[in-house]
Motif scaffolding. Structure first.
Motif, mmCIF file in Angstrom:
data_model
loop_
_atom_site.group_PDB
_atom_site.id
_atom_site.type_symbol
_atom_site.label_atom_id
_atom_site.label_comp_id
_atom_site.label_asym_id
_atom_site.label_seq_id
_atom_site.Cartn_x
_atom_site.Cartn_y
_atom_site.Cartn_z
ATOM 1 N N GLU A 45 0.896 -1.063 0.146
ATOM 2 C CA GLU A 45 -0.174 -0.092 0.185
ATOM 3 C C GLU A 45 1.047 1.078 -0.119
ATOM 4 O O GLU A 45 0.621 2.136 -0.808
ATOM 5 N N HIS A 46 1.941 1.214 0.607
ATOM 6 C CA HIS A 46 2.815 2.385 0.925
ATOM 7 C C HIS A 46 3.624 2.546 -0.504
ATOM 8 O O HIS A 46 3.649 3.776 -1.074
ATOM 9 N N LEU A 47 3.829 1.368 -1.327
ATOM 10 C CA LEU A 47 4.717 1.644 -2.594
ATOM 11 C C LEU A 47 3.440 2.163 -3.691
ATOM 12 O O LEU A 47 4.017 2.780 -4.478
ATOM 13 N N ALA A 48 2.324 1.761 -3.418
ATOM 14 C CA ALA A 48 1.255 2.075 -4.406
ATOM 15 C C ALA A 48 1.159 3.717 -4.254
ATOM 16 O O ALA A 48 1.034 4.302 -5.400
ATOM 17 N N ALA A 49 1.050 3.972 -2.922
ATOM 18 C CA ALA A 49 0.737 5.492 -2.833
ATOM 19 C C ALA A 49 1.757 6.336 -3.055
ATOM 20 O O ALA A 49 1.783 7.294 -3.803
ATOM 21 N N GLN A 50 3.228 5.784 -2.909
ATOM 22 C CA GLN A 50 4.276 6.593 -3.480
ATOM 23 C C GLN A 50 4.439 6.802 -4.770
ATOM 24 O O GLN A 50 4.727 7.952 -5.185
ATOM 25 N N PHE A 51 3.783 5.839 -5.533
ATOM 26 C CA PHE A 51 3.990 5.920 -6.986
ATOM 27 C C PHE A 51 2.631 6.518 -7.860
ATOM 28 O O PHE A 51 2.962 7.256 -8.782
ATOM 29 N N TRP A 52 1.855 6.032 -7.283
ATOM 30 C CA TRP A 52 0.661 6.493 -7.797
ATOM 31 C C TRP A 52 -0.482 6.991 -6.737
ATOM 32 O O TRP A 52 -1.664 6.580 -6.651
ATOM 33 N N SER A 60 -4.225 1.836 -7.757
ATOM 34 C CA SER A 60 -2.773 1.969 -7.551
ATOM 35 C C SER A 60 -2.095 0.701 -7.168
ATOM 36 O O SER A 60 -1.076 0.432 -7.615
ATOM 37 N N LEU A 61 -2.959 -0.246 -6.572
ATOM 38 C CA LEU A 61 -2.191 -1.483 -6.209
ATOM 39 C C LEU A 61 -2.039 -2.459 -7.456
ATOM 40 O O LEU A 61 -1.201 -3.299 -7.832
ATOM 41 N N LYS A 62 -2.959 -2.319 -8.280
ATOM 42 C CA LYS A 62 -3.143 -2.939 -9.522
ATOM 43 C C LYS A 62 -2.016 -2.531 -10.484
ATOM 44 O O LYS A 62 -1.303 -3.254 -11.120
ATOM 45 N N ARG A 63 -1.696 -1.326 -10.387
ATOM 46 C CA ARG A 63 -0.586 -0.536 -11.077
ATOM 47 C C ARG A 63 0.772 -1.318 -10.650
ATOM 48 O O ARG A 63 1.698 -1.618 -11.235
ATOM 49 N N LEU A 64 0.774 -1.280 -9.339
ATOM 50 C CA LEU A 64 1.825 -1.908 -8.580
ATOM 51 C C LEU A 64 2.263 -3.397 -9.215
ATOM 52 O O LEU A 64 3.345 -3.733 -9.516
ATOM 53 N N GLY A 90 4.186 -11.232 3.283
ATOM 54 C CA GLY A 90 3.397 -10.328 4.038
ATOM 55 C C GLY A 90 2.917 -9.409 3.664
ATOM 56 O O GLY A 90 2.956 -8.270 4.530
ATOM 57 N N GLY A 91 2.647 -9.084 2.446
ATOM 58 C CA GLY A 91 1.930 -7.844 1.766
ATOM 59 C C GLY A 91 2.968 -6.897 1.607
ATOM 60 O O GLY A 91 2.532 -5.704 1.409
ATOM 61 N N GLY A 92 4.401 -7.283 1.659
ATOM 62 C CA GLY A 92 5.513 -6.326 1.539
ATOM 63 C C GLY A 92 6.388 -7.011 0.271
ATOM 64 O O GLY A 92 6.374 -7.696 0.093
ATOM 65 N N LEU A 93 7.342 -5.939 0.191
ATOM 66 C CA LEU A 93 8.089 -5.927 -0.805
ATOM 67 C C LEU A 93 9.449 -5.500 -0.599
ATOM 68 O O LEU A 93 9.572 -4.202 -0.013
ATOM 69 N N ALA A 94 10.627 -5.974 -1.058
ATOM 70 C CA ALA A 94 12.056 -5.422 -0.576
ATOM 71 C C ALA A 94 13.007 -6.157 -1.604
ATOM 72 O O ALA A 94 13.051 -6.994 -2.101
ATOM 73 N N PHE A 95 14.101 -5.272 -1.560
ATOM 74 C CA PHE A 95 15.349 -5.563 -1.954
ATOM 75 C C PHE A 95 16.254 -6.260 -1.035
ATOM 76 O O PHE A 95 16.746 -5.694 -0.275
ATOM 77 N N ALA A 96 16.111 -7.679 -0.871
ATOM 78 C CA ALA A 96 17.045 -8.410 0.343
ATOM 79 C C ALA A 96 17.521 -9.467 -0.536
ATOM 80 O O ALA A 96 17.121 -10.552 -0.647
#
Length: 327
Positions: A45-52, A60-64, A90-96
Motif C-alpha cells: 500500500e505504501h509503494l502504491a501510494a508513493q508511485f500512484w 494503484s495496487l493494480k498498477r504496482l 506478508g504484503g510487503g516487498l523489498a530488495f533483500a
C-alpha cells in the motif's frame, strides 16, 4: 554479480550484461526505490501510494502488480533470477539479496557513517584516504534526470552528505599541510554549491597558509559576488571577519600550525558549517512540503479537466443545419 550505480545518470549490469534502458522505465524506478531502502520490507500500500498517490487504492495496487511483473521480466531477460534479489512476503516487498551485489550508494553511506562523529582534525591519514576514495563514487547527483518526489528528497540528502564530507576532508588537509589537495576538494564542493560560505572560508585560509594572500582575498570577493547574484545577500560576519584578518596579515583563528599540524585552541568546530547544515535540513523540510502541495494542486487540476471532459461529452450535439439546396 549484480552491479548497480545510482550516482549520476545510473547504470545496472549483471555478469557483463547491461540492463537495457536503466533507469528510464517505471519498473526501474520501482527497483531504484527498493534499492535506496535496501533490506527494508515496504508495504505494498505504501509503494502504491508513493508511485500512484493520485489514484484510488485498488487502482494503484493494480498498477504496482503490473510494474512488479514488468520488473521481474526485465531481470529475467538479463539472466537474473528475481527471487535472488526481490523478497515478497506478508504484503510487503523489498530488495533483500541472497546473492552478491554492488550498490554504489550503499558503499558511500556505509563508509561515511563510519566517520560521522569525527571532525577533519580527528581523521588519520588512512581514514582520510578511505573517505576520499568513497567520495569519488559520487559522480553526479543521484539519478540525475529523474524528478520523482522520493528521488528529489534522496538526492538532496545524499548531496548534503557529499558536501559535508568534502568539507571534513578539506579540514583534514588544512590540518596536515596538504593545502593543494584541500583546494582541489574545495573546488569540487563549490562546483556543486557555490553559495556555501564555509567552503569559501576554508579556501581563503588554505590560500593564505600557502602564502598566496592575493588569491585568499580574491576568494572572498568571488564569494561576495556569488552571494549577491544568487541570493541577493552579503557574506556572513564569519566570512567578513576572516577577510579583515587576512587584510591585516593576521593568522586566521581556525588555521593550523603548519609545522606541527596542531590546531589552535578553541576552534575545533566550524560553527558556520554547523549552521549551514541546519539550514540545509530546514530547506529539505520546506521542499517536502512544497512537493506535497504541488501534488495536491496537480490532482485538483486533473479532476477539473476530467470534469470538463465529462461535461463536453454529455452536452447535446448542435442541430444539423440543412443546406439551401436541400431546402
Amino acid at each position: 554479480m549484480l552491479e548497480i550505480r545510482l550516482f549520476g545518470a545510473g547504470q545496472a549490469a549483471y555478469g557483463g550484461s547491461i540492463l537495457t534502458g536503466f533507469p528510464r522505465q517505471q519498473a526501474h524506478h520501482l527497483l531504484c526505490y527498493l534499492l535506496l531502502n535496501c533490506h527494508q520490507l515496504q508495504p505494498r500500500e505504501h509503494l502504491a501510494a508513493q508511485f500512484w498517490g493520485d489514484e484510488s487504492t485498488p487502482v494503484s495496487l493494480k498498477r504496482l502488480r503490473n510494474v512488479l511483473w514488468q520488473l521481474r521480466n526485465l531481470l529475467e531477460e538479463t539472466g537474473i533470477q528475481p527471487a535472488e534479489y526481490l523478497v515478497s512476503e506478508g504484503g510487503g516487498l523489498a530488495f533483500a539479496p541472497s546473492s552478491s551485489y554492488y550498490l554504489d550508494v550503499e558503499v558511500f553511506e556505509t563508509v561515511v557513517a563510519c566517520y560521522q562523529y569525527l571532525g577533519g582534525q580527528d581523521l588519520s591519514p588512512e581514514q582520510a584516504a578511505r573517505l576520499g576514495s568513497v567520495l569519488d563514487l559520487y559522480t553526479g547527483d543521484l539519478l540525475s534526470g529523474l524528478y520523482l518526489d522520493w528521488c528529489l528528497i534522496e538526492r538532496e540528502r545524499l548531496g548534503l552528505l557529499y558536501l559535508t564530507n568534502l568539507c571534513k576532508l578539506i579540514s583534514f588537509h588544512e590540518m596536515n599541510g596538504t593545502y593543494e589537495h584541500g583546494l582541489d576538494l574545495g573546488r569540487r564542493a563549490l562546483a556543486v554549491d557555490d553559495t556555501r560560505e564555509s567552503v569559501h572560508r576554508q579556501m581563503m585560509r588554505l590560500f593564505w597558509l600557502m602564502g598566496d594572500r592575493s588569491a585568499a582575498l580574491m576568494q572572498y570577493k568571488r564569494c561576495a559576488q556569488i552571494l549577491r547574484e544568487a541570493l541577493d545577500v552579503a557574506p556572513s560576519e564569519a566570512t567578513t571577519s576572516l577577510y579583515r584578518q587576512l587584510m591585516k596579515d593576521q593568522l586566521p583563528l581556525a588555521a593550523v600550525h603548519p609545522a606541527t599540524g596542531s590546531q589552535l585552541p578553541g576552534q575545533r568546530v566550524d560553527e558556520g558549517t554547523q549552521l549551514e547544515v541546519e539550514q540545509a535540513l530546514r530547506s529539505l523540510q520546506r521542499l517536502r512540503v512544497m512537493l506535497r502541495e504541488a501534488n495536491a494542486e496537480l490532482r485538483r487540476i486533473a479532476q477539473l479537466l476530467s470534469a470538463i471532459s465529462a461535461d463536453s461529452k454529455d452536452a447535446p450535439s448542435p442541430p444539423h443545419r440543412r443546406s439551401k439546396d436541400a431546402a
